[in-house]
Design a protein around this motif. Structure first.
Motif, mmCIF file in Angstrom:
data_model
loop_
_atom_site.group_PDB
_atom_site.id
_atom_site.type_symbol
_atom_site.label_atom_id
_atom_site.label_comp_id
_atom_site.label_asym_id
_atom_site.label_seq_id
_atom_site.Cartn_x
_atom_site.Cartn_y
_atom_site.Cartn_z
ATOM 1 N N ILE A 255 -2.406 1.982 -8.422
ATOM 2 C CA ILE A 255 -1.030 1.192 -8.635
ATOM 3 C C ILE A 255 -0.591 0.538 -7.137
ATOM 4 O O ILE A 255 -0.488 -0.505 -6.912
ATOM 5 C CB ILE A 255 0.118 1.884 -9.272
ATOM 6 C CG1 ILE A 255 -0.571 2.543 -10.577
ATOM 7 C CG2 ILE A 255 1.287 1.198 -9.871
ATOM 8 C CD1 ILE A 255 0.469 3.494 -11.428
ATOM 9 N N GLN A 256 -0.477 1.454 -6.201
ATOM 10 C CA GLN A 256 0.123 0.938 -5.109
ATOM 11 C C GLN A 256 -0.931 0.395 -4.207
ATOM 12 O O GLN A 256 -0.547 -0.692 -3.610
ATOM 13 C CB GLN A 256 0.578 2.417 -4.228
ATOM 14 C CG GLN A 256 1.539 3.067 -4.534
ATOM 15 C CD GLN A 256 1.470 4.423 -3.862
ATOM 16 O OE1 GLN A 256 0.332 5.197 -4.159
ATOM 17 N NE2 GLN A 256 2.383 4.776 -3.079
ATOM 18 N N SER A 257 -2.211 0.600 -4.383
ATOM 19 C CA SER A 257 -3.150 -0.194 -3.839
ATOM 20 C C SER A 257 -3.275 -1.778 -4.335
ATOM 21 O O SER A 257 -3.731 -2.713 -3.476
ATOM 22 C CB SER A 257 -4.639 0.378 -3.791
ATOM 23 O OG SER A 257 -4.610 1.753 -3.151
ATOM 24 N N ALA A 258 -3.272 -1.689 -5.817
ATOM 25 C CA ALA A 258 -3.140 -3.098 -5.997
ATOM 26 C C ALA A 258 -2.144 -3.849 -5.367
ATOM 27 O O ALA A 258 -2.127 -5.283 -5.177
ATOM 28 C CB ALA A 258 -3.038 -2.818 -7.505
ATOM 29 N N MET A 259 -0.928 -3.549 -5.505
ATOM 30 C CA MET A 259 0.260 -4.152 -4.892
ATOM 31 C C MET A 259 -0.180 -4.370 -3.282
ATOM 32 O O MET A 259 0.043 -5.499 -2.825
ATOM 33 C CB MET A 259 1.424 -3.070 -4.972
ATOM 34 C CG MET A 259 2.654 -3.775 -4.644
ATOM 35 S SD MET A 259 4.058 -2.775 -5.075
ATOM 36 C CE MET A 259 5.291 -3.467 -3.805
ATOM 37 N N GLY A 260 -0.805 -3.451 -2.542
ATOM 38 C CA GLY A 260 -1.015 -3.658 -1.284
ATOM 39 C C GLY A 260 -1.973 -4.672 -1.088
ATOM 40 O O GLY A 260 -1.830 -5.507 -0.181
ATOM 41 N N LEU A 261 -3.041 -4.935 -1.907
ATOM 42 C CA LEU A 261 -4.079 -6.031 -1.932
ATOM 43 C C LEU A 261 -3.361 -7.376 -1.941
ATOM 44 O O LEU A 261 -3.687 -8.202 -1.166
ATOM 45 C CB LEU A 261 -5.193 -5.706 -2.974
ATOM 46 C CG LEU A 261 -6.305 -4.709 -2.643
ATOM 47 C CD1 LEU A 261 -6.902 -4.349 -4.053
ATOM 48 C CD2 LEU A 261 -7.101 -5.182 -1.568
ATOM 49 N N ALA A 262 -2.304 -7.341 -3.049
ATOM 50 C CA ALA A 262 -1.793 -8.511 -3.015
ATOM 51 C C ALA A 262 -0.829 -8.932 -2.121
ATOM 52 O O ALA A 262 -0.833 -10.097 -1.516
ATOM 53 C CB ALA A 262 -0.981 -8.556 -4.483
ATOM 54 N N GLN A 263 -0.130 -7.876 -1.309
ATOM 55 C CA GLN A 263 0.613 -8.180 0.074
ATOM 56 C C GLN A 263 -0.086 -8.443 1.016
ATOM 57 O O GLN A 263 0.175 -9.262 1.883
ATOM 58 C CB GLN A 263 1.386 -6.712 0.187
ATOM 59 C CG GLN A 263 2.498 -6.836 -0.884
ATOM 60 C CD GLN A 263 3.915 -7.295 -0.207
ATOM 61 O OE1 GLN A 263 4.450 -6.594 0.628
ATOM 62 N NE2 GLN A 263 4.264 -7.986 -0.959
ATOM 63 N N LEU A 264 -1.376 -7.702 1.214
ATOM 64 C CA LEU A 264 -2.175 -8.010 2.286
ATOM 65 C C LEU A 264 -2.800 -9.693 2.245
ATOM 66 O O LEU A 264 -3.007 -10.126 3.380
ATOM 67 C CB LEU A 264 -3.847 -7.276 2.228
ATOM 68 C CG LEU A 264 -4.412 -7.210 3.550
ATOM 69 C CD1 LEU A 264 -3.900 -6.682 4.647
ATOM 70 C CD2 LEU A 264 -5.864 -6.300 3.166
ATOM 71 N N GLU A 265 -2.969 -10.083 1.088
ATOM 72 C CA GLU A 265 -3.158 -11.549 1.186
ATOM 73 C C GLU A 265 -2.240 -12.669 1.487
ATOM 74 O O GLU A 265 -2.414 -13.565 2.211
ATOM 75 C CB GLU A 265 -3.312 -12.028 -0.512
ATOM 76 C CG GLU A 265 -4.592 -11.487 -1.052
ATOM 77 C CD GLU A 265 -5.844 -12.296 -0.674
ATOM 78 O OE1 GLU A 265 -5.687 -13.499 -0.575
ATOM 79 O OE2 GLU A 265 -6.910 -11.302 -0.643
ATOM 80 N N LYS A 266 -0.892 -12.079 1.711
ATOM 81 C CA LYS A 266 0.231 -12.812 2.102
ATOM 82 C C LYS A 266 0.597 -12.614 3.445
ATOM 83 O O LYS A 266 1.564 -12.995 4.125
ATOM 84 C CB LYS A 266 1.498 -12.455 1.205
ATOM 85 C CG LYS A 266 0.999 -12.838 -0.007
ATOM 86 C CD LYS A 266 2.271 -12.579 -0.944
ATOM 87 C CE LYS A 266 2.051 -12.927 -2.541
ATOM 88 N NZ LYS A 266 2.971 -12.563 -3.666
ATOM 89 N N LEU A 267 -0.070 -11.302 3.997
ATOM 90 C CA LEU A 267 0.416 -11.003 5.581
ATOM 91 C C LEU A 267 0.548 -11.989 6.547
ATOM 92 O O LEU A 267 1.567 -12.193 7.132
ATOM 93 C CB LEU A 267 -0.493 -9.786 6.108
ATOM 94 C CG LEU A 267 -0.362 -9.395 7.342
ATOM 95 C CD1 LEU A 267 0.929 -8.847 7.541
ATOM 96 C CD2 LEU A 267 -1.410 -8.317 7.554
#
Ligand SMILES: *Cc1c(COP(=O)(O)O)cnc(C)c1O
Length: 398
Positions: A255-267
């Protein structure tokens, strides 16, 4: 310039609605990604975590990334793998969140603080050597606010004395030192995805290393010291596993990693907005005799996780806490990073630290304010903060 009476003195506030501190930037992408995992039938550590680790390690340019529940855990597991234990000493900065030093104590070792440089607020490499003893095993530099420490100097000292380097990069996701991403330089780098960091998974952390053996050990340690995680066992019916070490329990969920992947795209876009806002703040505050800003060193990319100002207390009639209260009355909510670790009661009582031991860190603590600063803010919000700081400084100037 007369912009009125401070709200705390009965004037009108700069803003009608509160500008909160540390509000995360969460878009539909994060929401969709989390919902997808919730519906998938696998919500704990699994394919999303593996994908997040692969993309993160590729982004920073390290061979391995190991996802855990926090930067605190990332630092502690790194200390375990480095073999830090009783009788050992670890050098770090007093200008950090207490967890950097707490984890050293959890290993039975002793944190040894080295004062910061007054202009960057990062550990002063020139002061490290005189704190090295035969017991020193590691240096833990902290990239304050997202500005990299002077890593060449730190790595040189570490090589000379055979010390590990474990970076507290809680603020430094996306930062670079001499064209090398933070995360690709030293033995271990610990990142945070706490809500106030550059990218977030609500809570979470990552360790990067380019040593294959250490990476394997870190994967073991984060889940009970088991040789196979639940995803491997269940996805391939491998029912047997071995416990090779009494490990910890700090694995990241999908659950956290899915959120992290989406955030990484926006880094990259987050850091770009932060840099733009930092420039606006810098150019306003550099005009004001009541305020000092942090020096930016050359040959780095700052991740701009926090924006802090230092009050020139000689020029105003109020102290830091009163300044923060006055800003809050204007509906601008701030924070203070950090109370130097050696001034917390556990550290004073256990190690006998006192005021005066780390003068640069203490001087900063008395004057520092962390302003609201996030890509969630609009440019108008940034100008509200500037107007509020100008109004308070102007009203209370000596
Ligand atoms: C936030 C922070 C940490 C701790 O990060 P967690 O992910 O909450 O464990 C460590 N060091 C610094 C400098 C921090 O700001």
């Amino acid at each position: 310039m007369d912009i009125g009476k401070p709200a705390i003195e009965g004037g009108n506030p700069i803003r009608q609605t509160p500008l909160r501190f540390g509000v995360p930037f969460i878009g539909q992408e994060e929401i969709d990604a989390v919902v997808e995992v919730l519906k998938s039938g696998w919500i704990t550590t699994g394919p999303k975590t593996q994908e997040f680790e692969e993309k993160f390690s590729r982004y920073v340019g390290a061979r391995h990334a190991i996802a855990v529940t926090s930067c605190t855990d990332a630092m502690e597991l790194s200390l375990v793998v480095a073999g830090i234990g009783a009788e050992d000493e670890v050098i770090t900065s007093p200008m950090t969140f207490a967890s950097t030093a707490n984890v050293i104590i959890h290993r039975g070792a002793t944190p040894v603080f080295v004062d910061i440089k007054p202009d960057t607020l990062n550990i002063d490499p020139a002061k490290i050597e005189k704190h090295i003893t035969p017991r020193t095993k590691a240096i833990m530099p902290v990239h304050y606010a997202g500005q990299p420490c002077e890593m060449d100097e730190i790595e040189d000292i570490a090589r000379l004395y055979g010390l590990y380097v474990i970076e507290d990069a809680a603020h430094a996701i996306g930062a670079e030192y001499k064209n090398k991403k933070i995360g690709s330089i030293s033995d271990f780098t610990a990142f945070s995805f706490h809500v106030q960091k550059v990218i977030t998974t609500a809570e979470g952390g990552m360790i990067t290393t380019s040593n294959d053996d250490w990476a394997k050990e870190l994967r073991n340690l984060r889940l009970h010291g088991m040789t196979k995680d639940a995803w491997i066992r269940i996805s391939s019916s491998q029912v047997h596993y071995d416990v090779v070490y009494p490990g910890y329990k700090c694995n990241m969920t999908d659950i956290q990693s899915a959120m992290g992947l989406a955030q990484l795209e926006k880094l990259e876009s987050f850091v770009n907005i932060r840099q733009k806002y930092a420039k606006i703040y810098d150019s306003a505050f550099q005009q004001m005799p009541e305020i000092s800003t942090i020096k930016r060193i050359d040959n780095i990319r700052h991740s701009e996780n926090m924006y802090v100002i230092l009050l020139n207390l000689e020029t105003i009639k109020i102290n830091r806490d009163e300044f923060v209260q006055a800003l809050q009355a204007e509906n601008i909510y701030c924070a203070v990073h950090f109370k130097p670790v050696h001034l917390h009661s556990y550290y004073r009582e256990t190690f006998g630290y006192k005021h005066g031991d780390y003068p640069n860190a203490e001087r900063v603590f008395n004057r520092v304010i962390t302003l609201p600063f996030s890509p969630k803010m609009t440019e108008d919000d940034v100008y509200d903060v500037i107007r509020a700081v100008q109004k308070i400084a102007n009203y209370y100037k000596k």
